[in-house]
Design a protein around this motif. Structure first.
Motif, PDB file in Angstrom:
ATOM      1  N   UNK A 191       0.860  -1.187   0.000  1.00 57.09           N
ATOM      2  CA  UNK A 191       0.000   0.000   0.000  1.00 57.09           C
ATOM      3  C   UNK A 191       0.889   1.227   0.000  1.00 57.09           C
ATOM      4  N   UNK A 192       0.804   2.062  -1.033  1.00 55.85           N
ATOM      5  CA  UNK A 192       1.684   3.237  -1.092  1.00 55.85           C
ATOM      6  C   UNK A 192       1.267   4.315  -0.101  1.00 55.85           C
ATOM      7  N   UNK A 193       2.227   5.120   0.323  1.00 58.95           N
ATOM      8  CA  UNK A 193       1.903   6.293   1.136  1.00 58.95           C
ATOM      9  C   UNK A 193       1.304   7.346   0.222  1.00 58.95           C
ATOM     10  N   UNK A 194       0.085   7.788   0.536  1.00 58.54           N
ATOM     11  CA  UNK A 194      -0.619   8.728  -0.334  1.00 58.54           C
ATOM     12  C   UNK A 194      -1.104   9.912   0.477  1.00 58.54           C
ATOM     13  N   UNK A 195      -0.885  11.068  -0.050  1.00 57.75           N
ATOM     14  CA  UNK A 195      -1.352  12.282   0.605  1.00 57.75           C
ATOM     15  C   UNK A 195      -2.875  12.291   0.747  1.00 57.75           C
ATOM     16  N   UNK A 196      -3.581  11.669  -0.216  1.00 56.67           N
ATOM     17  CA  UNK A 196      -5.043  11.689  -0.224  1.00 56.67           C
ATOM     18  C   UNK A 196      -5.629  11.016   1.011  1.00 56.67           C
TER      19      UNK A 196
END
Length: 407
Positions: A191-196
């Motif tokens: 799971x990528x780190x996402x600002x959203x």
């Protein structure tokens, strides 16, 4: 700003969230499947079982409240590392309490950790699923919820196998806890780190700004309108899970085995429509899908209540399951339309839906004690109608590429 992900990274992200939905369903159903053994080993009556279920429910509501704070403070990805551990360890502690310690108190403590971790994870995996959906620009939320349903089917089936093989509750639940921890934590690596979803502490808003965003969502009328959609369908789904078998036995005078078959019909109809739901939404749009399925659920439930024969009742159950299948996931999808407040909106919508899912069945139980189970189900018909009338709130906002449909 979020970096653009490659196609492979997007697919890995989607697969990881599918996995988390699956193991959450597996863990929950595995515990539920061993309740008869738990009752026997601990030497408790139905009231004692009810107290244990209350512990799970109360801890789950606490988890729902904490999930909003966790997402605002640490982000969905980092938050799930803690909540999946709580879930998996809770399952293991419950197994230890039942079989080796034969302790009601230790079992209750395990269930508290399990309920808290499960419900908090539930909110955050929906936040991530909504972000995946927006990245793919097509309706995927029903399919995520289908994986949860598949997990519950697998958990129930595995539980039946373990019970039939006379495998102890502890060994069964320890294995399930290990699967939840292993698969869940490995999946989170993709799971990528996402600002959203507030994962990146370097670019995310300050803590004060995050909590202000969360509070602002609760002042938005659209949040409550989407909540009405989810509330009605959460009641429709939750009431079937807890009361359908009893309604078949007490209301229609059938055997317990027939009640179990009816619940299976409901679950299969719901799962199939969750698998097929995404393409349908992308074809006719989110709002029309919700309206058609609200009518389907209401017709199905009325048919079940008034059924003159068992085959007609089963047709009603199938329509009820199909109609109730997409209200919850599409409510989540609608809440995520605005990417600038998707995490807060999905958290709020999930809280409304899950509180209804957890609190609805006990309320119905109290009412049915007064007037009978079949008359009580008319309340669900009214709530489904309310959900259908509120479905216009799920219309995608300007700029959203998910759920608009094309004719």
């Amino acid at each position: 700003m979020d970096a653009t992900l490659t196609r492979r990274q997007l697919v890995d992200w989607r697969t990881a969230i599918f996995t988390i939905f699956l193991v959450c369903g597996l863990g929950f159903a595995s515990w539920a499947s061993r309740l008869p053994s738990v009752k026997q080993v601990l030497g408790i009556d139905d009231f004692g079982v009810g107290v244990l279920l209350f512990v799970i429910g109360a801890a789950s509501i606490v988890g729902l409240s904490l999930a909003n704070v966790i997402v605002a403070r640490w982000g969905a990805r980092r938050g799930m590392f803690a909540t999946i551990v709580s879930f998996g360890i809770g399952v293991a502690i419950a197994g230890l309490g039942v079989q080796f310690l034969e302790s009601y108190a230790v079992t209750a403590v395990g269930l508290a950790f399990m309920g808290l971790g499960m419900s908090a994870t539930d909110v955050m995996m929906n936040v991530e699923a909504a972000a995946v959906e927006q990245s793919f620009e097509r309706t995927l939320m029903p399919l995520f919820h289908a994986f949860f349903s598949l997990g519950t089917v697998a958990g129930a089936g595995f539980g039946i196998l373990m019970a039939a093989s006379q495998v102890g509750v502890a060994w069964h639940l320890w294995l399930v806890g290990a699967i939840v921890l292993g698969a869940g934590l490995v999946a989170l690596r993709f799971v990528p780190s996402r600002e959203i979803v507030h994962d990146d502490p370097a670019t995310a808003p300050t803590r004060k700004e995050r909590f202000a965003e969360l509070a602002a969502v609760w002042r938005d009328p659209r949040t409550y309108a989407i909540g009405l959609i989810m509330l009605g369908m959460a009641f429709a789904e939750g009431s079937a899970n807890d009361w359908l078998t009893i309604a078949v036995v007490d209301g229609h005078g059938q055997t317990e085995a027939t009640g179990a078959i009816a619940l299976t019909v409901f679950s299969v109809a719901m799962t199939v429509f969750r698998v097929l739901g995404g393409p349908l939404v992308d074809r006719i749009g989110r709002v029309w899908t919700l309206r058609i399925l609200a009518v389907t659920a209401a017709v199905g439930l009325v048919t079940f209540i008034l059924a003159p024969s068992l085959p007609v009742a089963f047709i009603g159950v199938a329509l009820w399951g199909a109609g109730a299948s997409l209200g919850f996931p599409l409510g989540m999808s609608a809440a995520a339309d605005d990417p600038t407040k998707a995490a807060a909106s999905v958290s709020a919508a999930a809280t409304i839906g899950y509180v209804a899912f957890l609190c609805g069945p006990p309320v119905l139980g109290w009412i049915s004690h007064q007037i009978g189970i079949l008359p009580t189900l008319w309340i669900i018909v009214a709530l489904i109608a309310m959900s259908g009338f509120a479905s216009g709130a799920a219309k995608p906002i300007a700029g959203s590429k998910v759920g608009a449909g094309h004719h």
